[in-house]
Design an enzyme around this catalytic site. Sequence first.
Site, PDB file in Angstrom:
ATOM      1  N   SER A  31       0.710  -0.803  -0.240  1.00 28.50           N
ATOM      2  CA  SER A  31       0.381   0.017  -0.015  1.00 28.50           C
ATOM      3  C   SER A  31       0.911   1.665   0.236  1.00 28.50           C
ATOM      4  O   SER A  31       0.925   1.660   0.894  1.00 28.50           O
ATOM      5  CB  SER A  31      -0.750  -0.058   1.249  1.00 28.50           C
ATOM      6  OG  SER A  31      -0.044  -0.774   2.373  1.00 28.50           O
ATOM      7  N   ALA A  43       0.648   5.074   0.116  1.00 30.62           N
ATOM      8  CA  ALA A  43      -0.241   6.005   1.028  1.00 30.62           C
ATOM      9  C   ALA A  43      -1.070   6.543   0.195  1.00 30.62           C
ATOM     10  O   ALA A  43      -2.383   6.661   0.328  1.00 30.62           O
ATOM     11  CB  ALA A  43       0.649   6.850   1.899  1.00 30.62           C
ATOM     12  N   LYS A  59      11.290  -7.239   4.193  1.00 31.37           N
ATOM     13  CA  LYS A  59      11.016  -6.734   2.289  1.00 31.37           C
ATOM     14  C   LYS A  59      12.360  -5.607   2.167  1.00 31.37           C
ATOM     15  O   LYS A  59      12.476  -5.374   0.769  1.00 31.37           O
ATOM     16  CB  LYS A  59       9.898  -6.333   2.032  1.00 31.37           C
ATOM     17  CG  LYS A  59       9.419  -5.660   2.612  1.00 31.37           C
ATOM     18  CD  LYS A  59       8.197  -4.565   1.741  1.00 31.37           C
ATOM     19  CE  LYS A  59       8.618  -3.159   1.763  1.00 31.37           C
ATOM     20  NZ  LYS A  59       8.022  -2.962   3.369  1.00 31.37           N
ATOM     21  N   THR A  77       7.549  -3.067  -3.284  1.00 27.68           N
ATOM     22  CA  THR A  77       8.158  -2.265  -3.627  1.00 27.68           C
ATOM     23  C   THR A  77       9.053  -2.791  -4.242  1.00 27.68           C
ATOM     24  O   THR A  77      10.072  -1.500  -4.604  1.00 27.68           O
ATOM     25  CB  THR A  77       9.106  -3.252  -1.921  1.00 27.68           C
ATOM     26  OG1 THR A  77       7.864  -2.594  -0.383  1.00 27.68           O
ATOM     27  CG2 THR A  77      10.132  -1.783  -1.372  1.00 27.68           C
TER      28      THR A  77
END
Lengths: 332, 332
Positions: free
Chosen positions: B136, B138, B189, B246
């Site tokens: 997610s 932002a 991650k 990411t």
Amino acid sequence: MTRIAVLGAGSWGTTLADLLARNGHEVRLWAYEAEVVESINSRRENTVYLPECRLAEGLTATSDAHAVLGGAGLVLCAIPSHAVRAVLKGVAGSLPEGLLCVSATKGLEPGSLKPASEVIGEVWPGARVVVLSGPSFAMEVFQGQPTAVCAASRDEDAARETQQQFATARFRVYWSRDPLGVELGGALKNVIAIAAGILEGLGLGFNPRAALITRGLAEITRLGVAMGADPMTFAGLTGMGDLVLTATGQLSRNRTLGVALAQGQSLADYTAAHRTVAEGVGTARAAVELGVRFGVELPICQQVSQILFEAKSPAEAVKDLMERALKMEQWR
Amino acid sequence: MTRIAVLGAGSWGTTLADLLARNGHEVRLWAYEAEVVESINSRRENTVYLPECRLAEGLTATSDAHAVLGGAGLVLCAIPSHAVRAVLKGVAGSLPEGLLCVSATKGLEPGSLKPASEVIGEVWPGARVVVLSGPSFAMEVFQGQPTAVCAASRDEDAARETQQQFATARFRVYWSRDPLGVELGGALKNVIAIAAGILEGLGLGFNPRAALITRGLAEITRLGVAMGADPMTFAGLTGMGDLVLTATGQLSRNRTLGVALAQGQSLADYTAAHRTVAEGVGTARAAVELGVRFGVELPICQQVSQILFEAKSPAEAVKDLMERALKMEQWR
């Protein structure tokens, strides 16, 4: 040095044949098209499927499958899933018992919905079958980009032998005992790739794409487990890895189709304008059928299938996926 | 309607506060910086951490944590991992038993290497702690892009309550019973994201990236399982999903650092030129330490750590990873 027969001279078969020849093996490649045979033998290039790539010297091509197989110590099958049965039927009778057959074919056989290794086992019961799969654009393997794949077989020795034959410093081969999981991941990921194209075509961002890839993998895993595969296989190179490659790497045929669908084209329009149909179209139909057969919920495959075959609006499909009842992350 | 206290007004805390206010809750946001409080209350915008986004009306900000928490029915903690203990210590004593505390903090506490939910449980033993995590960005959540996340707690009722409070038609919340797996995935991650940046900086392609993501997830999973987490959590939204986001979405600070390292900058040079250090730097150190503590091999985290702290050449690190002994895909 092993004498290796490669069946199928598409971009992937040609790339693997080249890799094996560079590994010092004597490689004979069977191609369906005379044009491909001719260009490989005279120009050291597959002008149709891997243009502008100079192939290794130890590689020769022919359109005589029997000649390719004579004296081979390893057979690599890189034939499209719909043609595996027909091609092998014609030659399997003359092959020695216990020969190593590595399948690089992705996709399920139309009609039977069987993965290639099962089809090979049926027409050629004497073969020791290994499945080779993983996140690997052929062109990048040819260029020597670091690549990792998986060799899977219920026969551990056969898997390890394959690992040794194919591995190089730039082509890393892991082995696994779950050929079914490996083949299901490689086939079903194409349906999720169509869905990734649909999200792109709708102008959506990275959050939806990450959610799609993850939830897509979750439903592929549920189906695979119901069919007898190991859930962890789908978290590996041939599941998640190949899905990530196809859904985020350069545009595949499946993703391109998805983009077109999101922009309002119908499957019929798209098919009329393109010579080949994306593999995920047939796999979407197969997935829905397998979901019914094994009692597994496949919400994303179902939406893709409805968009493809029932003219459902892509925006409506995304909305329906987001508004389903709230769930636990892992369910059967 | 619930009265909700949000601690931490970074981009993620502000976005979630806005989402909750739009869901009809009364939301009070605690911010560390007076400038942030001022801009939210007077301009309905967090000019520092979420500029150019108009925030919902039901949202007010203050720098008084006690005032924010008074009468709250739910506390959302979005404080950086290094500050959670200090901030909560000051206020936890006055909080009612059994209050729901949702942690949106990613990363491990420096020194103790504990995930945020464990730190919260120590300073505030009466809280029912739920971890909220998933792929997610932002800004995309603020824009209403379809997003899927996971609410995890050993307390199933608390997880389901969180699901109900946060879910909207565009923000889908799954629940899970594995907060440890969720938090480890979200923290570790970032080390793999640095590695993804290194591959990019070296000019490598999609095959290596897919291999890195998959093998990176495999080692995170091995470590998580050794620490007591469920392996399937890492194949879910908060593991694979967040890693894919990411490593393939827009450039994060971690990936940017990786690109700089591959282009020959040292960590010291990079740190001198940037106000904040990427979170993955501390996590790389923590991962190697946890690997030793739990006897788990973490080849990618080790290479990233050697590049960061021992000036190892990135090209050499890639070579060493590719030339390791050939393995089975799944091993402990």
